[in-house]
Design a protein around this motif. Structure first.
Motif, PDB file in Angstrom:
ATOM      1  N   GLY A 137       0.851  -1.186   0.000  1.00 26.34           N
ATOM      2  CA  GLY A 137       0.000   0.000   0.000  1.00 26.34           C
ATOM      3  C   GLY A 137       0.884   1.232   0.000  1.00 26.34           C
ATOM      4  N   LEU A 138       0.547   2.188  -0.848  1.00 23.01           N
ATOM      5  CA  LEU A 138       1.334   3.418  -0.924  1.00 23.01           C
ATOM      6  C   LEU A 138       0.571   4.567  -0.275  1.00 23.01           C
ATOM      7  N   ALA A 139       1.209   5.195   0.715  1.00 20.78           N
ATOM      8  CA  ALA A 139       0.662   6.433   1.300  1.00 20.78           C
ATOM      9  C   ALA A 139       1.100   7.549   0.348  1.00 20.78           C
ATOM     10  N   PHE A 140       0.171   7.987  -0.484  1.00 18.54           N
ATOM     11  CA  PHE A 140       0.498   8.905  -1.581  1.00 18.54           C
ATOM     12  C   PHE A 140       0.500  10.351  -1.098  1.00 18.54           C
ATOM     13  N   GLU A 141       1.147  11.163  -1.922  1.00 15.15           N
ATOM     14  CA  GLU A 141       1.122  12.614  -1.672  1.00 15.15           C
ATOM     15  C   GLU A 141      -0.052  13.194  -2.456  1.00 15.15           C
ATOM     16  N   GLY A 142      -0.851  14.042  -1.829  1.00 16.47           N
ATOM     17  CA  GLY A 142      -2.007  14.631  -2.516  1.00 16.47           C
ATOM     18  C   GLY A 142      -3.241  14.530  -1.643  1.00 16.47           C
ATOM     19  N   THR A 143      -4.297  15.215  -2.064  1.00 16.43           N
ATOM     20  CA  THR A 143      -5.551  15.197  -1.306  1.00 16.43           C
ATOM     21  C   THR A 143      -6.598  14.458  -2.114  1.00 16.43           C
ATOM     22  N   ARG A 144      -7.235  13.491  -1.482  1.00 20.57           N
ATOM     23  CA  ARG A 144      -8.240  12.718  -2.184  1.00 20.57           C
ATOM     24  C   ARG A 144      -9.643  13.225  -1.825  1.00 20.57           C
ATOM     25  N   PHE A 145     -10.426  13.456  -2.856  1.00 21.35           N
ATOM     26  CA  PHE A 145     -11.819  13.862  -2.661  1.00 21.35           C
ATOM     27  C   PHE A 145     -12.724  12.737  -3.135  1.00 21.35           C
ATOM     28  N   ASP A 146     -13.698  12.385  -2.331  1.00 24.03           N
ATOM     29  CA  ASP A 146     -14.664  11.362  -2.731  1.00 24.03           C
ATOM     30  C   ASP A 146     -15.776  12.038  -3.514  1.00 24.03           C
ATOM     31  N   CYS A 147     -15.605  12.090  -4.827  1.00 22.35           N
ATOM     32  CA  CYS A 147     -16.577  12.778  -5.679  1.00 22.35           C
ATOM     33  C   CYS A 147     -17.774  11.891  -6.015  1.00 22.35           C
ATOM     34  N   GLY A 148     -17.823  10.699  -5.447  1.00 21.91           N
ATOM     35  CA  GLY A 148     -19.013   9.862  -5.576  1.00 21.91           C
ATOM     36  C   GLY A 148     -20.049  10.273  -4.536  1.00 21.91           C
ATOM     37  N   ASP A 149     -19.642  11.215  -3.708  1.00 27.67           N
ATOM     38  CA  ASP A 149     -20.480  11.697  -2.609  1.00 27.67           C
ATOM     39  C   ASP A 149     -20.726  13.179  -2.860  1.00 27.67           C
ATOM     40  N   LYS A 150     -21.950  13.637  -2.597  1.00 31.53           N
ATOM     41  CA  LYS A 150     -22.273  15.033  -2.932  1.00 31.53           C
ATOM     42  C   LYS A 150     -21.381  16.021  -2.196  1.00 31.53           C
ATOM     43  N   ALA A 151     -21.211  15.807  -0.894  1.00 30.11           N
ATOM     44  CA  ALA A 151     -20.384  16.744  -0.118  1.00 30.11           C
ATOM     45  C   ALA A 151     -18.941  16.720  -0.632  1.00 30.11           C
ATOM     46  N   GLY A 152     -18.425  15.525  -0.911  1.00 32.18           N
ATOM     47  CA  GLY A 152     -17.050  15.399  -1.408  1.00 32.18           C
ATOM     48  C   GLY A 152     -16.882  16.117  -2.738  1.00 32.18           C
ATOM     49  N   HIS A 153     -17.900  16.001  -3.586  1.00 32.61           N
ATOM     50  CA  HIS A 153     -17.858  16.641  -4.900  1.00 32.61           C
ATOM     51  C   HIS A 153     -17.837  18.166  -4.758  1.00 32.61           C
ATOM     52  N   ILE A 154     -18.626  18.666  -3.823  1.00 31.83           N
ATOM     53  CA  ILE A 154     -18.654  20.116  -3.591  1.00 31.83           C
ATOM     54  C   ILE A 154     -17.308  20.579  -3.022  1.00 31.83           C
ATOM     55  N   MET A 155     -16.747  19.781  -2.101  1.00 29.90           N
ATOM     56  CA  MET A 155     -15.433  20.142  -1.524  1.00 29.90           C
ATOM     57  C   MET A 155     -14.359  20.190  -2.599  1.00 29.90           C
ATOM     58  N   ALA A 156     -14.389  19.221  -3.517  1.00 30.31           N
ATOM     59  CA  ALA A 156     -13.401  19.202  -4.610  1.00 30.31           C
ATOM     60  C   ALA A 156     -13.543  20.471  -5.449  1.00 30.31           C
ATOM     61  N   ASN A 157     -14.796  20.848  -5.733  1.00 27.22           N
ATOM     62  CA  ASN A 157     -15.022  22.066  -6.518  1.00 27.22           C
ATOM     63  C   ASN A 157     -14.444  23.288  -5.810  1.00 27.22           C
ATOM     64  N   ILE A 158     -14.672  23.363  -4.509  1.00 28.95           N
ATOM     65  CA  ILE A 158     -14.172  24.527  -3.762  1.00 28.95           C
ATOM     66  C   ILE A 158     -12.640  24.529  -3.753  1.00 28.95           C
ATOM     67  N   ALA A 159     -12.053  23.383  -3.407  1.00 30.98           N
ATOM     68  CA  ALA A 159     -10.582  23.328  -3.284  1.00 30.98           C
ATOM     69  C   ALA A 159      -9.908  23.652  -4.611  1.00 30.98           C
ATOM     70  N   LEU A 160     -10.409  23.066  -5.695  1.00 29.72           N
ATOM     71  CA  LEU A 160      -9.763  23.298  -6.985  1.00 29.72           C
ATOM     72  C   LEU A 160     -10.028  24.717  -7.494  1.00 29.72           C
ATOM     73  N   ALA A 161     -11.229  25.225  -7.198  1.00 28.32           N
ATOM     74  CA  ALA A 161     -11.556  26.595  -7.625  1.00 28.32           C
ATOM     75  C   ALA A 161     -10.650  27.596  -6.910  1.00 28.32           C
ATOM     76  N   LEU A 162     -10.435  27.378  -5.621  1.00 27.22           N
ATOM     77  CA  LEU A 162      -9.605  28.316  -4.846  1.00 27.22           C
ATOM     78  C   LEU A 162      -8.184  28.394  -5.403  1.00 27.22           C
ATOM     79  N   ASP A 163      -7.728  27.308  -6.026  1.00 26.04           N
ATOM     80  CA  ASP A 163      -6.364  27.250  -6.562  1.00 26.04           C
ATOM     81  C   ASP A 163      -6.236  27.852  -7.956  1.00 26.04           C
TER      82      ASP A 163
END
Ligand code: G1P
Length: 293
Positions: free
Chosen positions: A245-271
């Motif tokens: 198992g690899l502990a990867f570098e990066g942030t994982r968003f669960d976009c199969g979930d509504k809240a996760g999808h919204i969080m991904a949108n916010i995080a990527l938009a802010l960048d």
């Protein structure tokens, strides 16, 4: 050691959690900022040196094939109007002919079944699996895994710690020795309840697997949720082949979930330079205290 050249993207799921949007649009086409979710996984695979993308689709997913095709009329129209920026965006999503293959999963029999549907294309080579619902923001997660695979061989899966009450949503690892960011996998169980989970180290949707897993999947054994589980087939490889198992570098968003999808949108938009300032100003205006306060 054979190189990892092919990647399977299971994209046959119905996306019922995103109804009514997914009534007419595959969930993989839902945008995060301005790109379909699937585009992120494909770019991650390309950055990892993957040559061939295999999409395991299903009925109602024709839009995915359109997406990776050349939109000749659109290109002509944009050219005529001199819209070079938009043309460049289109080009950045274009894959060369032959790099994409599609197979259909004819019944929703689970992730293991979806992967098995691609067996004749992967043949006797190791292959990657990317679940587009998991958006990993940061340096290509699959590239990090390919680098690890080139050192240790065998099977490599991406893992991260989750809260104990969430183990029932993931494949969970029985961890062995850890060396840097690689942990030996001694066992795997699909979606265990928190009280029986062997750890809180969860599998996220990135895998590099040896072809032998296809032979195990071919047996069609049903597991959790009465589905053919990839986790169960992988578990059978442990002890026979290296498994890490690899502990990867990066942030994982669960976009199969509504809240996760919204969080991904916010995080990527802010960048982003274009929409970031406006989104940041909006969030600041909401007067929300930073997390932890
Ligand atoms: C799948 C796998 C599970 C893994 C998860 C990661 O579950 O079966 O082992 O932990 O993806 O996102 P799903 O989310 O499809 O239920």
């Amino acid at each position: 050691m054979k190189p990892v050249r092919k990647a399977i993207f299971p994209v046959g799921g119905r996306g019922t959690r995103f109804l009514p949007a997914t009534k007419a649009v595959p969930k993989e086409m839902l945008p995060v900022v301005d790109r379909p979710l699937l585009q992120y996984a494909v770019e991650e695979a390309i950055a990892a040196g993957i040559e061939q993308m295999i999409f395991v689709t299903a009925r109602g997913k024709a839009a995915l094939e359109e997406y990776f095709d050349v939109a000749a009329e659109l290109v002509a129209e944009l050219k005529a109007k001199g819209k070079t920026a938009e043309l460049a965006v289109l080009e950045s999503t274009q894959l060369e002919p032959g790099r994409v293959a599609y197979v259909r999963q004819q019944e929703p029999a689970g992730l293991g079944h979806a992967v098995w549907c691609a067996r004749l294309i992967t043949g006797d080579e190791p292959f990657a699996v990317l679940l587009p619902d998991d958006l990993v923001y940061g340096p290509s997660c699959l590239k990090q895994m390919v680098d690890a695979y080139n050192r240790v061989g065998g099977n490599v899966i991406a893992v991260e710690q989750v809260a104990r009450e969430r183990t029932g949503s993931y494949g969970i690892v029985t961890p062995g020795a850890t060396d840097g960011n690689l942990t030996e996998v001694l066992g795997l169980v699909e979606k265990p309840k928190p009280d029986v989970a062997p750890s809180t180290l969860a599998v996220i949707g990135r895998y590099i697997l040896q072809p032998e897993v296809m032979t195990i999947l071919a047996e069609g054994k049903r597991g959790a949720g009465n589905e053919i589980q990839l986790t169960d087939a992988m578990a059978q490889l442990i002890g026979k082949q290296p498994f890490h198992g690899l502990a990867f570098e990066g942030t994982r968003f669960d976009c199969g979930d509504k809240a996760g999808h919204i969080m991904a949108n916010i995080a990527l938009a802010l960048d982003r330079d274009d929409v970031g300032p406006a989104v940041r100003a909006y969030i600041a205006g909401l007067g929300i205290a930073p997390a932890g306060n």
